[in-house]
Design a protein around this motif. Structure first.
Motif, PDB file in Angstrom:
ATOM      1  N   ASP A   1       0.813  -1.221   0.000  1.00  0.00           N
ATOM      2  CA  ASP A   1       0.000   0.000   0.000  1.00  0.00           C
ATOM      3  C   ASP A   1       0.846   1.270   0.000  1.00  0.00           C
ATOM      4  OD1 ASP A   1      -2.285  -1.495  -0.043  1.00  0.00           O
ATOM      5  OD2 ASP A   1      -2.630  -1.395   2.123  1.00  0.00           O
TER       6      ASP A   1
ATOM      7  N   ARG B   1      -7.188  -3.289   0.191  1.00  0.00           N
ATOM      8  CA  ARG B   1      -8.268  -2.427  -0.261  1.00  0.00           C
ATOM      9  C   ARG B   1      -7.878  -0.949  -0.173  1.00  0.00           C
ATOM     10  NH1 ARG B   1     -12.530  -3.781  -3.133  1.00  0.00           N
ATOM     11  NH2 ARG B   1     -12.937  -5.545  -1.741  1.00  0.00           N
ATOM     12  N   LEU B   2      -7.042  -0.601   0.800  1.00  0.00           N
ATOM     13  CA  LEU B   2      -6.632   0.790   0.961  1.00  0.00           C
ATOM     14  C   LEU B   2      -5.809   1.270  -0.225  1.00  0.00           C
ATOM     15  CD1 LEU B   2      -5.663   0.777   4.756  1.00  0.00           C
ATOM     16  CD2 LEU B   2      -7.742   1.701   3.711  1.00  0.00           C
TER      17      LEU B   2
ATOM     18  N   GLN C   1      -5.699  -0.045  -3.234  1.00  0.00           N
ATOM     19  CA  GLN C   1      -6.527  -0.052  -4.438  1.00  0.00           C
ATOM     20  C   GLN C   1      -7.428   1.178  -4.489  1.00  0.00           C
ATOM     21  OE1 GLN C   1      -8.589  -3.788  -4.382  1.00  0.00           O
ATOM     22  NE2 GLN C   1      -6.723  -5.005  -4.554  1.00  0.00           N
ATOM     23  N   THR C   2      -7.975   1.543  -3.343  1.00  0.00           N
ATOM     24  CA  THR C   2      -8.849   2.717  -3.282  1.00  0.00           C
ATOM     25  C   THR C   2      -8.075   3.994  -3.601  1.00  0.00           C
ATOM     26  OG1 THR C   2     -10.237   1.649  -1.613  1.00  0.00           O
ATOM     27  CG2 THR C   2     -10.400   4.044  -1.812  1.00  0.00           C
TER      28      THR C   2
ATOM     29  N   THR D   1      -7.604   4.183  -7.297  1.00  0.00           N
ATOM     30  CA  THR D   1      -8.870   4.489  -7.959  1.00  0.00           C
ATOM     31  C   THR D   1      -9.217   5.967  -7.815  1.00  0.00           C
ATOM     32  OG1 THR D   1      -9.672   2.241  -7.531  1.00  0.00           O
ATOM     33  CG2 THR D   1     -11.317   3.903  -8.081  1.00  0.00           C
ATOM     34  N   ASP D   2      -8.995   6.506  -6.631  1.00  0.00           N
ATOM     35  CA  ASP D   2      -9.255   7.930  -6.402  1.00  0.00           C
ATOM     36  C   ASP D   2      -8.349   8.796  -7.275  1.00  0.00           C
ATOM     37  OD1 ASP D   2     -11.154   7.258  -4.559  1.00  0.00           O
ATOM     38  OD2 ASP D   2      -9.876   7.598  -2.808  1.00  0.00           O
TER      39      ASP D   2
END
Length: 597
Positions: free
Chosen positions: A542, A572-573, A575-576, A579-580
């Motif tokens: 991450d 998930r962090l 990936q988010t 995406t942002d």
């Protein structure tokens, strides 16, 4: 009606069992104590009446067996006639009921003849055909429905052939019968120029559908029959049909089970056909004899421009056979011999044929052929003299550092090669440095594949130092090169100044978060050319993803359109965050970045 009763009394707590000689044999029933005979036998706990199946009377002395110890008080004489007067009507009623029930059962519920007696066997439902074969237990009208749907699909395929210039009918599974149906549409075709029939279960029998069709069709230019088991017989049939065809320019017969006999038939067709430009026979079973036949055809054809024999069994002898064909052929421009195990000796004879030919070869693929430094020497000599070769593929051989140095010397004199593939050749830092120095003064090479070579951080530095301000490399592939975090630092520094690299592949180099952050710092700097960056398989977590996402947000002039971070260690962090960043870039610049994680 008279019943002869013989009773044997056994004192058992709570029940009495009757066996009678006049009742049906072995017929049993139970009577609780004091329910039926309480008024006559108040102290009797239970009694048993046994049926005498032979009908013979027992001796009087054996009619009653009694043990004093089993009773609380002495038992008085049992009045047999009174018991019989009660038992007889009850037994008669039970027997009559049982017999009547059985009779009614047989009359009203007859057992069908031949029906299995097992409770697991059930009669088939009306209108259903049952079979062991899967998919055949269908309703009687279902087969007709399938047939109607199949015809409807074939009609739709036929309409495609009439409506579109390029038609892809791969993996439709219509088989030989379907091809016969569609061939009629090809006969009157005035639209379709490219047809793909890949993997449809077409055999040699289906190839006959083209007879009378391809001879008259001059619109169809590309025919792809790859992945269909037509074999040698199918190749023979198709070759006879194409001898008189003047339209098809590209024929693809990859993975069709063609051997030497099929290759011979195709070769005879090439001697007569004057329209075919591209022939693909990849991943078949063509051996030395088939290569000989093809070489003979090369001597007579003046139209064939591209020949692909990847994944066959030519070997050194096959390459030697092609030598003579290449010498006398002027039309061939592309030759693909990947995966034929031609070895060093095969390369020697092949290069000899290319030296002597008057025609110009532009694309040469001899990857995965067990070529060592000895074979690299022959290739280098040909590269020095060639003025037409644009692409040279030596992927997955074993030329090593020494072979790379020989190729570097040849490339200094060559000014035609634009695409060079030296991946998977066991080249280390020394060989990487030799090739990198060539790029300093060579502006012709634009695509360099160097992956799967253990060049390490120092090999990466050799390329980075040269490409920072020199060369004209647009596509650089350094995947699986063990460059590590240090190598990523060198490459990242180069990206700040380089103005040519548009595609960079750094897969599986152990970059981790540190390497990703180095590259992220370079992405913040305006780079107007880099559009694709591949960082897959690099153990990035991450923290590295956060750094990359911040770089994307910070650079409003970024040109990146593709970012691959697949097969890393993102949660998930991470990936988010990516995406942002993608959404932010789109909102600010209306530019889309495809991010794969």
């Amino acid at each position: 009606m008279h019943f002869d009763i013989t009773a044997q009394i056994l004192l058992r707590p709570g029940r009495a069992v009757f066996h009678t000689s006049s009742c049906p044999p072995r017929f049993l029933f139970l009577v609780r104590e004091q329910h039926y005979v309480s008024r006559k036998i108040s102290r009797l706990k239970g009694f048993v009446v046994l049926a005498d199946s032979t009908g013979a009377r027992r001796p009087t002395s054996s009619r009653k067996v009694y043990k004093q110890s089993q009773a609380q008080a002495p038992l008085s004489s049992v009045p047999v006639k009174e018991i019989a007067s009660f038992i007889v009507p009850v037994g008669a009623f039970v027997v009559a009921t049982f017999v009547l029930w059985k009779l009614v059962e047989k009359l009203l519920l007859p057992k069908p003849v031949g029906t299995p007696s097992s409770s697991q066997d059930k009669p088939a439902a009306n209108g259903v055909k049952w079979s062991i074969a899967p998919g055949t237990n269908l309703l009687s009208g279902f087969g007709a429905k399938i047939e109607r749907e199949s015809k409807q699909k074939l009609n739709e395929f036929a309409q495609e052939l009439r409506a579109f210039r390029s038609v892809d009918m791969s993996v439709r599974n219509f088989g030989d019968e379907g091809l016969f149906f569609l061939a009629e549409s090809l006969a009157y075709n005035q639209t379709a120029e490219e047809v793909n029939f890949t993997a449809n279960g077409i055999t040699e029998a289906g190839i006959k559908a083209f007879d009378g069709v391809l001879q008259s069709n001059t619109v169809l230019k590309t025919l792809n029959l790859s992945g269909n088991p037509i074999g040698d017989e199918g190749a023979k049939c198709l070759s006879e049909i194409l001898k008189n065809n003047s339209g098809i320019q590209m024929l693809q017969l990859n993975s069709t089970g063609i051997g030497d006999e099929g290759a011979k038939a195709i070769s005879e067709m090439l001697k007569i056909n004057s329209s075919l430009l591209i022939l693909e026979l990849n991943n078949n079973m063509i051996d030395f004899s088939g290569f000989q036949s093809i070489a003979a055809a090369l001597l007579e054809t003046n139209t064939l421009q591209s020949l692909s024999l990847t994944g066959n069994y030519g070997g050194p002898l096959g390459a030697s056979a092609l030598e003579k064909g290449l010498e006398g052929n002027r039309s061939l421009r592309v030759l693909n011999l990947n995966g034929n195990s031609i070895g060093d000796e095969g390369v020697r004879t092949l290069m000899s044929g290319l030296f002597e030919r008057k025609g110009r070869i532009q694309h040469l693929d001899i990857s995965n052929n067990s070529i060592s430094v000895k074979g690299a020497h022959h290739i280098a000599e040909f590269v020095k003299r060639s003025k037409s070769l644009l692409l040279l593929n030596l992927y997955m051989n074993d030329i090593g550092d020494e072979g790379a140095e020989k190729m570097a010397e040849a490339l200094k004199e060559n000014r035609s090669i634009t695409n060079l593939d030296l991946g998977g050749n066991n080249i280390h830092t020394r060989g990487a440095n030799a090739i990198a120095q060539v790029l300093k003064d060579n502006s012709i090479i634009t695509n360099l594949e160097f992956g799967y070579n253990p060049i390490g951080p120092e090999g990466a530095k050799a390329f980075a130092d040269v490409l920072k301000f020199h060369g004209n490399i647009k596509v650089l592939s350094l995947g699986w090169c063990q460059i590590g975090v240090k190598g990523a630092e060198y490459i990242a520094d180069t990206l700040k100044y380089n103005s040519t690299i548009s595609t960079l592949d750094l897969r599986a180099n152990g970059l981790r978060d540190e390497g990703a952050m180095c590259l992220a710092r370079s992405l913040k700097v305006v780079n107007e050319v880099l559009t694709s960056l591949d960082l897959a398989f690099n153990e990035i977590r991450d923290e590295g993803a956060f750094a990359v996402s911040q770089a994307l947000k910070a650079n409003e002039e970024i040109r990146l359109t593709s970012l691959n971070l697949a097969s890393n260690l993102l949660t998930r962090l991470g990936q988010t965050a990516l995406t942002d960043a993608r959404d932010h870039v789109f909102e600010m610049t209306e530019k889309e970045i495809a991010i794969n994680f």
